[in-house]
Design an enzyme around this catalytic site. Structure first.
Site, PDB file in Angstrom:
ATOM      1  N   GLY A  46       2.553 -38.619  22.873  1.00 51.94           N
ATOM      2  CA  GLY A  46       2.496 -37.251  22.376  1.00 51.94           C
ATOM      3  C   GLY A  46       2.393 -37.166  20.863  1.00 51.94           C
ATOM      4  CE  LYS A  53      10.626 -28.196  23.754  1.00 48.80           C
ATOM      5  NZ  LYS A  53      10.429 -29.649  23.944  1.00 48.80           N
ATOM      6  CB  SER A  82       0.065 -27.521  17.094  1.00 50.60           C
ATOM      7  OG  SER A  82       0.249 -28.923  17.029  1.00 50.60           O
TER       8      SER A  82
END
Length: 362
Positions: free
Chosen positions: A34, A192, A237
């Site tokens: 990631g 989250k 992002s």
């Protein structure tokens, strides 16, 4: 902490890095392929740690070997196809001194909120903690990558006059997030939030031998430390920034979250949280400050004139909007963190994109 902060002032002037020696020690970093995990890998490897990292497949392991080739002798891998599988980390946690848990889905366009977001995030966290408790009694510190998602209250967005800190919690509920009509972005924020709460609940209920620290970054930008196989398949992002320079965005996008951080600083924060005894049991808001997409576009247009015609102009230089503020004083005080500013963060990321474009054309 005074000694740490004094050392920071000596070393942290230009590179934002305070390195200690992790030689002979091994940490497990979950989800090593990631974007954030790659920065965590670099932070620990550069300190001399041996790093075992989990991947879903051997092909992912090969990509990490390529992106972190200079540290190949310090790297090892454990294949865990599904982070949420009970017992899936039983073998991976053995023989390590600490765990950095970064693995969690970052998706907003999903078919099923519960299946694709909530269950992997929540069960993945509790599965890792259970494996540690049952099979790695020597581990004393676990650092978990949480998010500003677990802090911000989107029902009150943009909340002028308010300042977010670690004391804030996103009030979203599981029932709301699991509802099929709930937008994916809200379900992601909930995943989250609920995963972090599950970690703290685990500690309270089970009283394990290890302490937990959570790191809560907002939007994470900056250059990548993982292998970018194609600019058409960037992490979420990064893709948002690349779309500002490839001509696909004709207008400046609205800013959804008014807080950012450079990925390099996120990796550093995880390492410091792991190494700092006082960080056990603490939650840290890991942010450089506020930003807008207009500011990002202004930076790109100024720093990269060759891209100017592709970057939306919007209202160049417009004043910062009346929105919430963010407070990073705790992580700066406890961990001695300093943060790269928006201009440095975006400049370095766009420069990397341009370099990849040029290599692709060649």
């Amino acid at each position: 902490m005074e000694a740490i902060n004094s050392k920071v002032q000596q070393v942290l002037q230009g590179n934002h890095t305070l390195k200690s020696s992790g030689k002979g020690k091994t940490v497990l970093i979950t989800g090593g392929s990631g974007f954030v995990a790659a920065h965590c890998l670099n932070a620990f490897l550069s300190r001399g740690y041996n790093v075992k990292t989990t991947v879903r497949s051997q092909s992912s392991a090969e990509k990490i070997k390529k992106s972190h080739a200079k540290y190949i002798a310090q790297l090892s891998f454990a294949v865990v196809p599904d982070v949420a599988t009970p017992g899936g980390h039983d073998e991976a946690v053995k023989g390590v001194d600490g765990v950095i848990h970064t693995a969690s889905p970052y998706l907003v366009n999903v078919d099923n909120n519960e299946r694709d977001l909530l269950n992997p995030a929540i069960n993945g966290t509790t599965s890792v903690l259970t494996s540690i408790q049952q099979h790695a009694p020597n581990i004393k510190r676990v650092v978990i990558t949480s998010s500003f998602a677990s802090i911000v209250d989107m029902d009150k967005n943009p909340r002028p006059g308010y300042t977010y800190t670690e004391k804030d919690w996103n009030p979203v509920t599981y029932a709301t997030a699991a509802n099929p009509s709930t937008p994916g972005v809200i379900a992601y924020l909930a995943s989250k939030t609920l995963a972090e709460k599950a970690a703290w609940d685990f500690v309270e209920k089970n009283r394990p031998n290890f302490s937990v620290t959570t790191i809560c970054p907002p939007m994470v930008y900056g250059p990548a430390y993982h292998t970018i196989s194609s600019l058409d398949h960037l992490n979420t992002s990064s893709a948002e920034i690349y779309e500002l320079i490839n001509g696909s965005k004709k207008e400046v996008p609205p800013t959804g979250f008014f807080a950012f951080v450079d990925g390099r600083d996120v990796g550093e924060a995880h390492a410091r949280a792991y190494e700092t005894p006082e960080a056990g049991g603490q939650r840290y808001f890991c942010t450089a400050g506020g930003y807008t997409y207009q500011q990002i576009c202004d930076i790109i247009r100024e720093d990269f004139p060759e891209k100017r015609d592709l970057v939306p102009e919007g209202n160049a230089g417009e004043p910062y909007p009346d929105v919430y503020k963010v407070d990073n004083s705790k992580i700066k005080k406890d961990l001695g963190m300093a943060f790269r500013d928006l201009k440095t963060c975006i400049h370095d990321q766009v420069a990397e994109f341009i370099e990849i474009e040029q290599k692709t054309k060649a």
